[in-house]
Design a protein around this motif. Structure first.
Motif, PDB file in Angstrom:
ATOM      1  N   PHE A 186       0.836  -1.209   0.000  1.00  0.00           N
ATOM      2  CA  PHE A 186       0.000   0.000   0.000  1.00  0.00           C
ATOM      3  C   PHE A 186       0.868   1.256   0.000  1.00  0.00           C
ATOM      4  CE2 PHE A 186      -3.856   2.302   0.950  1.00  0.00           C
ATOM      5  CZ  PHE A 186      -3.435   3.385   1.689  1.00  0.00           C
ATOM      6  N   GLU A 187       0.487   2.238  -0.831  1.00  0.00           N
ATOM      7  CA  GLU A 187       1.274   3.469  -0.909  1.00  0.00           C
ATOM      8  C   GLU A 187       0.457   4.730  -0.674  1.00  0.00           C
ATOM      9  OE1 GLU A 187       3.492   3.743  -4.470  1.00  0.00           O
ATOM     10  OE2 GLU A 187       4.931   2.196  -3.909  1.00  0.00           O
ATOM     11  N   SER A 188      -0.433   5.039  -1.589  1.00  0.00           N
ATOM     12  CA  SER A 188      -1.023   6.377  -1.559  1.00  0.00           C
ATOM     13  C   SER A 188      -2.480   6.424  -1.116  1.00  0.00           C
ATOM     14  CB  SER A 188      -0.904   7.023  -2.942  1.00  0.00           C
ATOM     15  OG  SER A 188      -1.487   6.177  -3.930  1.00  0.00           O
ATOM     16  N   SER A 189      -3.344   5.609  -1.733  1.00  0.00           N
ATOM     17  CA  SER A 189      -4.772   5.744  -1.438  1.00  0.00           C
ATOM     18  C   SER A 189      -5.444   4.384  -1.415  1.00  0.00           C
ATOM     19  CB  SER A 189      -5.463   6.632  -2.490  1.00  0.00           C
ATOM     20  OG  SER A 189      -5.455   6.003  -3.751  1.00  0.00           O
ATOM     21  N   LEU A 190      -6.627   4.354  -0.814  1.00  0.00           N
ATOM     22  CA  LEU A 190      -7.403   3.122  -0.749  1.00  0.00           C
ATOM     23  C   LEU A 190      -7.792   2.647  -2.138  1.00  0.00           C
ATOM     24  CD1 LEU A 190      -9.001   0.985   0.829  1.00  0.00           C
ATOM     25  CD2 LEU A 190     -10.900   2.616   0.951  1.00  0.00           C
ATOM     26  N   ASN A 192      -6.115   2.615  -4.820  1.00  0.00           N
ATOM     27  CA  ASN A 192      -5.047   1.810  -5.413  1.00  0.00           C
ATOM     28  C   ASN A 192      -5.084   0.381  -4.884  1.00  0.00           C
ATOM     29  OD1 ASN A 192      -4.229   4.064  -6.800  1.00  0.00           O
ATOM     30  ND2 ASN A 192      -2.480   4.511  -5.477  1.00  0.00           N
ATOM     31  N   VAL A 193      -5.383   0.226  -3.610  1.00  0.00           N
ATOM     32  CA  VAL A 193      -5.489  -1.117  -3.032  1.00  0.00           C
ATOM     33  C   VAL A 193      -6.649  -1.865  -3.660  1.00  0.00           C
ATOM     34  CG1 VAL A 193      -5.911  -2.410  -0.922  1.00  0.00           C
ATOM     35  CG2 VAL A 193      -4.424  -0.422  -0.882  1.00  0.00           C
ATOM     36  N   VAL A 194      -7.751  -1.163  -3.892  1.00  0.00           N
ATOM     37  CA  VAL A 194      -8.910  -1.795  -4.519  1.00  0.00           C
ATOM     38  C   VAL A 194      -8.556  -2.285  -5.917  1.00  0.00           C
ATOM     39  CG1 VAL A 194     -11.241  -1.403  -5.385  1.00  0.00           C
ATOM     40  CG2 VAL A 194     -10.561  -0.453  -3.188  1.00  0.00           C
ATOM     41  N   ALA A 195      -7.874  -1.457  -6.690  1.00  0.00           N
ATOM     42  CA  ALA A 195      -7.497  -1.838  -8.051  1.00  0.00           C
ATOM     43  C   ALA A 195      -6.557  -3.040  -8.047  1.00  0.00           C
ATOM     44  CB  ALA A 195      -6.845  -0.657  -8.762  1.00  0.00           C
ATOM     45  N   ILE A 196      -5.582  -3.028  -7.125  1.00  0.00           N
ATOM     46  CA  ILE A 196      -4.604  -4.114  -7.064  1.00  0.00           C
ATOM     47  C   ILE A 196      -5.270  -5.422  -6.634  1.00  0.00           C
ATOM     48  CG2 ILE A 196      -2.549  -4.949  -5.870  1.00  0.00           C
ATOM     49  CD1 ILE A 196      -1.620  -2.031  -5.687  1.00  0.00           C
ATOM     50  N   THR A 197      -6.045  -5.381  -5.570  1.00  0.00           N
ATOM     51  CA  THR A 197      -6.641  -6.614  -5.047  1.00  0.00           C
ATOM     52  C   THR A 197      -7.685  -7.190  -6.002  1.00  0.00           C
ATOM     53  OG1 THR A 197      -8.274  -5.322  -3.800  1.00  0.00           O
ATOM     54  CG2 THR A 197      -6.252  -5.976  -2.649  1.00  0.00           C
ATOM     55  N   PHE A 198      -8.488  -6.334  -6.602  1.00  0.00           N
ATOM     56  CA  PHE A 198      -9.540  -6.861  -7.479  1.00  0.00           C
ATOM     57  C   PHE A 198      -8.954  -7.449  -8.748  1.00  0.00           C
ATOM     58  CE2 PHE A 198     -13.135  -6.750 -10.422  1.00  0.00           C
ATOM     59  CZ  PHE A 198     -14.111  -7.325  -9.634  1.00  0.00           C
ATOM     60  N   THR A 199      -7.964  -6.794  -9.316  1.00  0.00           N
ATOM     61  CA  THR A 199      -7.317  -7.344 -10.512  1.00  0.00           C
ATOM     62  C   THR A 199      -6.629  -8.665 -10.194  1.00  0.00           C
ATOM     63  OG1 THR A 199      -6.936  -5.093 -11.334  1.00  0.00           O
ATOM     64  CG2 THR A 199      -5.674  -6.867 -12.365  1.00  0.00           C
ATOM     65  N   SER A 200      -5.950  -8.726  -9.056  1.00  0.00           N
ATOM     66  CA  SER A 200      -5.311  -9.981  -8.642  1.00  0.00           C
ATOM     67  C   SER A 200      -6.355 -11.064  -8.410  1.00  0.00           C
ATOM     68  CB  SER A 200      -4.498  -9.760  -7.368  1.00  0.00           C
ATOM     69  OG  SER A 200      -3.494  -8.792  -7.560  1.00  0.00           O
ATOM     70  N   LEU A 201      -7.507 -10.690  -7.858  1.00  0.00           N
ATOM     71  CA  LEU A 201      -8.578 -11.648  -7.589  1.00  0.00           C
ATOM     72  C   LEU A 201      -9.108 -12.247  -8.886  1.00  0.00           C
ATOM     73  CD1 LEU A 201     -10.655 -12.969  -5.691  1.00  0.00           C
ATOM     74  CD2 LEU A 201     -12.031 -10.891  -5.893  1.00  0.00           C
TER      75      LEU A 201
END
Length: 287
Positions: A186-190, A192-201
């Motif tokens: 995690f770096e800047s904003s929530l 970004n976490v949503v984009a990373i986790t959902f794409t990985s999912l």
């Protein structure tokens, strides 16, 4: 008499605790067919009364072997795998939400918006998962030549408490790995976490389907490719996914997604590969 036939079928089912199959070709077999777990009716000189009352209808008795050994085998194996995949698909996103809520002090906040939740259950995973109904572990020739393979199905190993808990553990591991690694990166904003986790999912589910396929079919390939194309296209519409386009086009996003997807999928694949090598299923010995 028809009543006695039905009573015999019921008695066999109660005594042996097994599923029963009754085959008949006349009106006096209707009661027996309906009393069994699975009824097979033959269309013959005595009319169609038995076939109309049965679960399956065949025109020749010789077709019964193909119905049980080939179509019955595929139906059981496909239904078992599909049902467990659907359960896994729901558990993994639920566990991601549970880890997210636990990390952020059990705040009543959904990590994904409504479209992502609906899209995950439909356009992003539905076609690849349901394409598993086309999978075949052995060819029809082998299934008909070695009826012993059917004995393995009678043990119920394809769908049991053991396989259910294995899929639950897979969901826990993959959901936890995706969420915890995303938080660690995690770096800047929530967002970004949503984009990373959902794409990985989504990628994780596509890889799970690919790893489970025994015989690739053109519709399976099309389902995987079309799903990836649809997801990538929807990512470029901020009003739908709410992703930052500048971030998802960056190398930072790509390497994080690849690392998370690899950690959540490769260990399970390697474990399954080693297990198949040390203790291969009986059908693989005939291929």
């Amino acid at each position: 008499s028809p009543t006695q036939k039905a009573e015999v079928v019921k008695l066999i089912g109660v005594t042996t605790k097994k599923r029963t199959c009754a085959v008949g070709d006349g009106g006096n077999d209707v009661s027996m067919i309906q009393a069994a777990h699975v009824g097979v009716g033959l269309e013959g000189k005595e009319g169609k009364q038995a076939s109309l009352a049965a679960d399956f209808s065949i025109t020749q008795f010789s077709f019964l072997a193909r119905l049980i050994l080939w179509h019955g085998r595929n139906s059981y194996k496909r239904s078992a795998r599909l049902s467990q995949f659907v359960i896994h698909r729901g558990l993994i996103i639920s566990f991601i939400q549970a880890v997210f809520s636990a990390i952020f002090f059990f705040a009543a906040i959904s990590i994904y918006n409504g479209f992502l939740l609906v899209g995950y259950a439909t356009i992003y995973t539905m076609a690849p998962v349901f394409s598993l109904v086309l999978d075949e572990d052995v060819s029809e020739h082998i299934a008909m030549r070695y009826p012993e393979l059917y004995h393995e199905l009678q043990k119920g190993r394809a769908l049991s408490y053991k396989t259910f808990f294995v899929w639950v553990l897979k969901s826990v591991y993959q959901g936890g790995a995706i969420m915890l690694l995303a938080i660690a990166l995690f770096e800047s904003s929530l967002n970004n976490v949503v984009a990373i986790t959902f794409t990985s999912l989504v990628l994780c589910e596509l890889l799970n389907v690919a790893f489970e396929i025994n015989t690739w079919h053109r519709y399976m390939v099309a389902a995987e490719i079309c799903t990836v194309v649809i997801y990538v296209a929807s990512m470029m519409v901020p009003g739908i996914t709410s992703f930052e386009i500048s971030f998802i086009l960056s190398l930072d996003f790509i390497w994080k997604v690849l690392v998370i997807t690899a950690v959540s999928c490769l260990p399970l694949y390697l474990g399954g590969y080693i297990k198949r090598k040390l203790d291969p299923p009986s059908y693989t010995k005939l291929q």
